[in-house]
Design a protein around this motif. Structure first.
Motif, mmCIF file in Angstrom:
data_model
loop_
_atom_site.group_PDB
_atom_site.id
_atom_site.type_symbol
_atom_site.label_atom_id
_atom_site.label_comp_id
_atom_site.label_asym_id
_atom_site.label_seq_id
_atom_site.Cartn_x
_atom_site.Cartn_y
_atom_site.Cartn_z
ATOM 1 N N SER A 186 0.824 -1.205 0.000
ATOM 2 C CA SER A 186 0.000 0.000 0.000
ATOM 3 C C SER A 186 0.860 1.257 0.000
ATOM 4 C CB SER A 186 -0.931 0.013 1.218
ATOM 5 O OG SER A 186 -1.838 -1.063 1.165
ATOM 6 N N ALA A 187 1.873 1.266 0.868
ATOM 7 C CA ALA A 187 2.766 2.423 0.947
ATOM 8 C C ALA A 187 3.522 2.619 -0.365
ATOM 9 C CB ALA A 187 3.745 2.252 2.106
ATOM 10 N N LEU A 188 4.034 1.533 -0.911
ATOM 11 C CA LEU A 188 4.815 1.628 -2.148
ATOM 12 C C LEU A 188 3.935 1.988 -3.345
ATOM 13 C CD1 LEU A 188 7.196 -1.423 -1.655
ATOM 14 C CD2 LEU A 188 7.785 1.004 -1.548
ATOM 15 N N ASN A 189 2.686 1.561 -3.302
ATOM 16 C CA ASN A 189 1.765 1.909 -4.388
ATOM 17 C C ASN A 189 1.530 3.415 -4.449
ATOM 18 O OD1 ASN A 189 0.644 0.265 -6.387
ATOM 19 N ND2 ASN A 189 -1.413 0.553 -5.616
ATOM 20 N N ILE A 190 1.432 4.028 -3.271
ATOM 21 C CA ILE A 190 1.261 5.483 -3.209
ATOM 22 C C ILE A 190 2.508 6.179 -3.755
ATOM 23 C CG2 ILE A 190 0.979 7.453 -1.653
ATOM 24 C CD1 ILE A 190 -0.666 5.567 0.171
ATOM 25 N N VAL A 191 3.679 5.650 -3.391
ATOM 26 C CA VAL A 191 4.937 6.209 -3.913
ATOM 27 C C VAL A 191 4.988 6.068 -5.430
ATOM 28 C CG1 VAL A 191 7.456 5.965 -3.925
ATOM 29 C CG2 VAL A 191 6.198 5.789 -1.772
ATOM 30 N N MET A 192 4.569 4.909 -5.941
ATOM 31 C CA MET A 192 4.577 4.679 -7.382
ATOM 32 C C MET A 192 3.679 5.686 -8.105
ATOM 33 S SD MET A 192 3.100 1.441 -9.566
ATOM 34 C CE MET A 192 1.411 2.062 -9.419
ATOM 35 N N TYR A 193 2.471 5.884 -7.571
ATOM 36 C CA TYR A 193 1.534 6.809 -8.203
ATOM 37 C C TYR A 193 2.032 8.254 -8.172
ATOM 38 C CZ TYR A 193 -2.278 3.422 -8.791
ATOM 39 O OH TYR A 193 -3.067 2.368 -9.194
ATOM 40 N N SER A 194 2.777 8.602 -7.135
ATOM 41 C CA SER A 194 3.250 9.986 -7.013
ATOM 42 C C SER A 194 4.582 10.219 -7.711
ATOM 43 C CB SER A 194 3.379 10.367 -5.535
ATOM 44 O OG SER A 194 4.316 9.535 -4.881
ATOM 45 N N LEU A 254 5.289 12.890 -10.343
ATOM 46 C CA LEU A 254 5.284 14.268 -9.868
ATOM 47 C C LEU A 254 6.695 14.776 -9.627
ATOM 48 C CD1 LEU A 254 2.311 14.130 -7.325
ATOM 49 C CD2 LEU A 254 2.309 15.191 -9.588
ATOM 50 N N SER A 255 7.698 13.886 -9.671
ATOM 51 C CA SER A 255 9.084 14.307 -9.479
ATOM 52 C C SER A 255 9.544 15.246 -10.579
ATOM 53 C CB SER A 255 10.011 13.085 -9.416
ATOM 54 O OG SER A 255 9.960 12.344 -10.625
ATOM 55 N N VAL A 256 8.867 15.233 -11.720
ATOM 56 C CA VAL A 256 9.255 16.111 -12.838
ATOM 57 C C VAL A 256 8.457 17.414 -12.843
ATOM 58 C CG1 VAL A 256 9.923 14.155 -14.277
ATOM 59 C CG2 VAL A 256 7.615 15.063 -14.456
ATOM 60 N N VAL A 257 7.615 17.609 -11.834
ATOM 61 C CA VAL A 257 6.782 18.816 -11.806
ATOM 62 C C VAL A 257 7.646 20.077 -11.791
ATOM 63 C CG1 VAL A 257 5.224 20.169 -10.356
ATOM 64 C CG2 VAL A 257 4.741 17.777 -10.799
ATOM 65 N N LEU A 312 1.384 7.760 -19.232
ATOM 66 C CA LEU A 312 1.665 7.194 -17.913
ATOM 67 C C LEU A 312 0.736 7.808 -16.867
ATOM 68 C CD1 LEU A 312 3.469 5.273 -16.304
ATOM 69 C CD2 LEU A 312 5.049 7.185 -15.931
ATOM 70 N N SER A 313 0.563 9.136 -16.910
ATOM 71 C CA SER A 313 -0.334 9.807 -15.958
ATOM 72 C C SER A 313 -1.786 9.385 -16.186
ATOM 73 C CB SER A 313 -0.202 11.323 -16.107
ATOM 74 O OG SER A 313 1.104 11.747 -15.788
ATOM 75 N N LEU A 314 -2.186 9.264 -17.457
ATOM 76 C CA LEU A 314 -3.564 8.866 -17.777
ATOM 77 C C LEU A 314 -3.872 7.470 -17.251
ATOM 78 C CD1 LEU A 314 -6.269 9.245 -19.245
ATOM 79 C CD2 LEU A 314 -5.170 8.350 -21.325
ATOM 80 N N PHE A 315 -2.964 6.527 -17.485
ATOM 81 C CA PHE A 315 -3.224 5.151 -17.047
ATOM 82 C C PHE A 315 -3.047 4.984 -15.550
ATOM 83 C CE2 PHE A 315 -2.695 4.128 -21.608
ATOM 84 C CZ PHE A 315 -3.872 3.432 -21.774
ATOM 85 N N PHE A 316 -2.252 5.836 -14.909
ATOM 86 C CA PHE A 316 -2.220 5.847 -13.448
ATOM 87 C C PHE A 316 -3.607 6.208 -12.914
ATOM 88 C CE2 PHE A 316 2.466 6.503 -11.997
ATOM 89 C CZ PHE A 316 2.749 5.213 -12.430
ATOM 90 N N PHE A 317 -4.220 7.216 -13.529
ATOM 91 C CA PHE A 317 -5.558 7.654 -13.141
ATOM 92 C C PHE A 317 -6.584 6.533 -13.346
ATOM 93 C CE2 PHE A 317 -9.580 9.297 -14.981
ATOM 94 C CZ PHE A 317 -10.142 9.824 -13.830
ATOM 95 N N LEU A 318 -6.589 5.930 -14.540
ATOM 96 C CA LEU A 318 -7.549 4.865 -14.846
ATOM 97 C C LEU A 318 -7.301 3.626 -13.993
ATOM 98 C CD1 LEU A 318 -7.599 5.113 -18.757
ATOM 99 C CD2 LEU A 318 -9.330 5.962 -17.154
ATOM 100 N N ASN A 319 -6.042 3.261 -13.844
ATOM 101 C CA ASN A 319 -5.689 2.073 -13.068
ATOM 102 C C ASN A 319 -6.118 2.235 -11.610
ATOM 103 O OD1 ASN A 319 -4.070 -0.551 -13.124
ATOM 104 N ND2 ASN A 319 -3.044 0.531 -11.475
ATOM 105 N N GLY A 335 -3.255 10.743 -9.922
ATOM 106 C CA GLY A 335 -3.328 10.723 -11.385
ATOM 107 C C GLY A 335 -4.113 11.908 -11.908
ATOM 108 N N THR A 336 -5.187 12.261 -11.192
ATOM 109 C CA THR A 336 -5.973 13.436 -11.568
ATOM 110 C C THR A 336 -5.129 14.702 -11.486
ATOM 111 O OG1 THR A 336 -7.992 12.387 -10.713
ATOM 112 C CG2 THR A 336 -8.046 14.771 -11.056
ATOM 113 N N ALA A 337 -4.338 14.821 -10.408
ATOM 114 C CA ALA A 337 -3.468 15.993 -10.239
ATOM 115 C C ALA A 337 -2.452 16.089 -11.376
ATOM 116 C CB ALA A 337 -2.753 15.918 -8.893
ATOM 117 N N GLN A 338 -1.903 14.951 -11.778
ATOM 118 C CA GLN A 338 -0.926 14.944 -12.874
ATOM 119 C C GLN A 338 -1.565 15.373 -14.187
ATOM 120 O OE1 GLN A 338 0.902 11.012 -12.806
ATOM 121 N NE2 GLN A 338 0.996 11.138 -10.565
ATOM 122 N N LEU A 339 -2.785 14.932 -14.423
ATOM 123 C CA LEU A 339 -3.487 15.305 -15.654
ATOM 124 C C LEU A 339 -3.819 16.796 -15.659
ATOM 125 C CD1 LEU A 339 -5.892 12.257 -16.117
ATOM 126 C CD2 LEU A 339 -3.819 12.778 -17.421
#
Length: 252
Positions: free
Chosen positions: A134-142, A145-148, A164-171, A198-202
């Motif tokens: 669970s913790a690592l999944n949150i890190v993966m999704y975020s 954002l390192s390129v923001v 990648l951001s779109l499929f993070f959102f859908l996934n 994913g929404t924030a990235q989009l």
């Protein structure tokens, strides 16, 4: 309800596979240019770590084969991505990526699985790995954002992969729905957060999507400097007298 959950799980698997394959265009560019340019390896390192532990989680938890199959595929794909990244990255980025791969994908992942396998049993083992996943999944999704910072600085999304951001959102959305149906909070919480990230990235992509590419901006700046220092059309005519003759000179 079980049939509905199974169907949603299959849809989740399909979207997960598409998510894992979404950076293919990025790596085609990397191989073609023989350079990783300004792309970051962190999203692929985090995804490999998360997928490795989710594969193990799906194996040890009864009825979770849909989780193990899709993440097993993800492990194979991310290994290929990171191999290509290490091959074409500049020395500093290659060293940074190699260190993170050894520490996180090899050291941390192996240690977590071995401790869970031999240090706990039954439901305790599932809970321990579930919390880690669970913790690592949150890190993966975020991780994208390192390129923001780069996006905001350059006002360009060139190095923020849209798919990648779109499929993070859908996934995140589909697996959250699946988790609610099967009452698996280890799946539901991180994927719900992942859907929001994913929404924030989009949203960030939508704000800066019309910006010029980083290379184009650099070319404009370089051209502007050259034009400023040495204007091609700037000429100066100077007339002066020397011993009664009028001489003319043109300075560039």
């Amino acid at each position: 309800m079980e049939i509905v959950a199974f169907v949603i799980g299959v849809i989740g698997n399909i979207i997960s596979v598409l998510m894992f394959l979404s950076p293919v265009g990025t790596f085609i560019r990397i191989v073609k240019n023989k350079s990783t340019e300004e792309f970051d390896s962190l999203p692929y390192i985090c995804t490999l770590l998360s997928s490795s532990l989710w594969t193990y989680y799906g194996i040890i938890k009864p009825g979770s084969f849909l989780v193990s199959t899709t993440n097993g595929f993800g492990v194979a794909v991310e290994i290929i991505y990171l191999s290509l990244f290490l091959l074409f990255a500049p020395p500093n980025m290659r060293l940074k990526t190699a260190v993170l791969v050894v520490v996180l994908n090899v050291g941390f992942s192996a240690t977590a699985i071995l401790l869970a396998q031999f240090g706990s049993h039954g439901e305790m083992r599932i809970d321990v790995i579930g919390f880690l996943c669970s913790a690592l999944n949150i890190v993966m999704y975020s991780s994208p954002l390192s390129v923001v910072k780069t996006v905001v600085t350059t006002k360009s999304v060139e190095y923020m992969p849209f798919l990648l951001s779109l499929f993070f959102f859908l996934n995140g959305g589909v697996w959250t729905l699946y988790a609610l149906l099967v009452r698996d909070w280890f799946l539901g919480v991180p994927n719900g957060i992942g859907c929001l990230l994913g929404t924030a990235q989009l949203v960030i992509y939508a704000i800066y999507r019309k910006g010029k590419s980083v290379k184009h901006i650099a070319d404009l700046e370089e051209g502007g400097q050259i034009e400023h220092l040495l204007p091609p059309s700037a000429t100066t005519n100077i007339n002066y007298k020397y011993n009664g003759f009028v001489l003319s000179a043109t300075m560039y």
